[in-house]
Design a protein around this motif. Structure first.
Motif, PDB file in Angstrom:
ATOM      1  N   VAL A 123      27.134 -62.983  10.642  1.00 53.19           N
ATOM      2  CA  VAL A 123      26.598 -64.280  11.056  1.00 53.19           C
ATOM      3  C   VAL A 123      25.100 -64.126  11.297  1.00 53.19           C
ATOM      4  O   VAL A 123      24.659 -63.189  11.979  1.00 53.19           O
ATOM      5  CB  VAL A 123      27.296 -64.776  12.333  1.00 53.19           C
ATOM      6  CG1 VAL A 123      26.686 -66.093  12.806  1.00 53.19           C
ATOM      7  CG2 VAL A 123      28.794 -64.928  12.098  1.00 53.19           C
ATOM      8  N   VAL A 141      28.282 -72.285  10.888  1.00 51.13           N
ATOM      9  CA  VAL A 141      28.038 -70.847  10.959  1.00 51.13           C
ATOM     10  C   VAL A 141      27.366 -70.416   9.661  1.00 51.13           C
ATOM     11  O   VAL A 141      27.938 -70.564   8.575  1.00 51.13           O
ATOM     12  CB  VAL A 141      29.360 -70.076  11.150  1.00 51.13           C
ATOM     13  CG1 VAL A 141      29.088 -68.588  11.343  1.00 51.13           C
ATOM     14  CG2 VAL A 141      30.149 -70.650  12.323  1.00 51.13           C
ATOM     15  N   LEU A 183      25.916 -67.523   7.178  1.00 50.33           N
ATOM     16  CA  LEU A 183      26.246 -66.134   6.874  1.00 50.33           C
ATOM     17  C   LEU A 183      25.141 -65.470   6.061  1.00 50.33           C
ATOM     18  O   LEU A 183      24.328 -66.149   5.420  1.00 50.33           O
ATOM     19  CB  LEU A 183      27.570 -66.067   6.113  1.00 50.33           C
ATOM     20  CG  LEU A 183      28.769 -66.752   6.787  1.00 50.33           C
ATOM     21  CD1 LEU A 183      29.999 -66.646   5.907  1.00 50.33           C
ATOM     22  CD2 LEU A 183      29.023 -66.152   8.164  1.00 50.33           C
TER      23      LEU A 183
END
Length: 381
Positions: free
Chosen positions: A246, A260, A262
């Motif tokens: 993350v 989120v 990445l």
């Protein structure tokens, strides 16, 4: 009582225990069994992490999940257990197991063994000296004639990522005490906490995605163990992504979803995100600097849990980093309590009692017997 900011001269005890989780309770129990006066300082709930945010609630969430899975493998029974779990009933049982986050029973137990419970934050302010700051801001100084036992455990580590504060991520505490199942849950980390909470919430109706930086689940175990757990999670409907990290979080609206980001450029959206990315010792605000130790550090101990370089400070349980497990912490607590009692009585700590196989079987005892005339109850957690 004193005005906030003023320290009142408190009481002297043989032993002062900081932290009233299962480890602190067991140290206090052993000290009292040897007739030593004992104070226990707790800033939150007596019973600690295990009783309210770890062992007890997590297993209450997982028990129906495991029981259903086992039943589905039994011929003649599997057809009867194909429906969903009753989420409300599972959460109600979890609440019951945590005593609804009330510690009256465990406070009563500590008092029943003769320990004094001090509510507040305990901080070392010198050798054998603990200053307790009560919730109302008043301070009281406790002194220990023989030992101070640090049983403060650990806290969850949350990485410092862009957007982390606004995202309000879950740690193990929120994951074990949530009042409802989130629609979509991202779990960051593939260790014990990560896989247990993924297992529980997937079964309770959440759409779970695990994000793993490494190559698989449960990296501290044999590879096949992680593979079996991964297979079961995928079969239950969870998504597992390995080799990703993350990089940032976004939650523009307080009640909205969290995005989120990445390191491979992809994004995942969820209703909640759980970081199960390790533990750190609760020693950063303990006052270690007043006795020449590093705040925030793990405390190195000998086999009796005596902190290196001291003859009065003990670090018991997770805080010494030997084995971050409740049952191991309780085992250490019994050792530390016995060692404190032996040293207070000027008896040898390494005493090895001989066994004489006669009837009755006599032995030797290095520590004084308890002054308590009746058997005392044992810690429940």
């Amino acid at each position: 009582m004193t005005d906030a900011g003023k320290i009142s001269e408190g009481s002297s005890y043989d032993v002062v225990v900081i932290g009233a989780g299962p480890v602190g309770e067991n140290v206090a129990d052993r000290a009292r069994a040897a007739g030593l006066t004992t104070a226990v300082v707790e800033s939150e709930l007596v019973g600690g992490e295990c009783s309210y945010w770890a062992c007890m609630p997590s297993k209450a969430l997982l028990r129906p999940v495991v029981a259903r899975a086992d039943a589905r493998r039994v011929p003649g029974l599997s057809a009867a257990v194909q429906g969903p779990l009753d989420v409300g009933a599972v959460l109600a049982k979890r609440d019951e197991e945590t005593s609804h986050w009330k510690d009256d029973g465990q406070v009563a137990w500590l008092e029943s063994v003769g320990a004094d419970v001090h509510r507040g934050t305990g901080r070392l302010t010198g050798p054998r000296e603990v200053t307790v700051t009560a919730p109302d801001g008043t301070e009281r100084r406790l002194t220990a004639r023989h030992a101070v036992a640090v049983c403060t455990g650990t806290r969850a580590v949350v990485p410092a990522l862009p957007g982390i504060a606004e995202a309000r991520p879950w740690t193990s505490r929120e994951a074990t005490s949530a009042k409802e199942a989130p629609g979509r849950l991202v779990v960051v980390g593939g260790g014990v906490v990560g896989v247990e909470m993924a297992t529980a919430w997937q079964a309770l109706g959440s759409e779970v995605t695990l994000l793993i930086r490494g190559g698989g689940l449960l990296p501290k175990m044999e590879p096949f163990a992680g593979e079996l757990v991964a297979d079961a999670l995928r079969e239950a409907g969870a998504t597992i992504r390995t080799g990703v990290s993350v990089t940032a979080l976004q939650r523009p609206a307080p009640d909205g979803p969290v995005t989120v980001e990445l390191d491979d450029g992809d994004r995942v959206e969820a209703d909640e995100i759980l970081f199960a990315t390790g533990r750190a010792p609760r020693t950063d605000e303990l006052g270690l600097e007043t006795i020449g130790l590093e705040p925030g550090s793990w405390l190195t101990v000998d086999d009796s849990c005596l902190v290196e370089g001291t003859d009065w400070l003990y670090a018991v349980g997770d805080v010494n980093h030997r084995a971050l497990l409740t049952h191991q912490g309780k085992y250490q607590a019994r050792i530390a309590g016995a060692a404190i009692a032996a040293r207070a009585a000027k008896a040898p700590v390494d005493h090895r009692p001989p066994g004489v196989l006669t009837r009755p079987p006599p032995t030797t005892r290095p520590c004084p017997r308890s002054s308590s005339p009746t058997p005392r109850p044992r810690p429940s957690a």
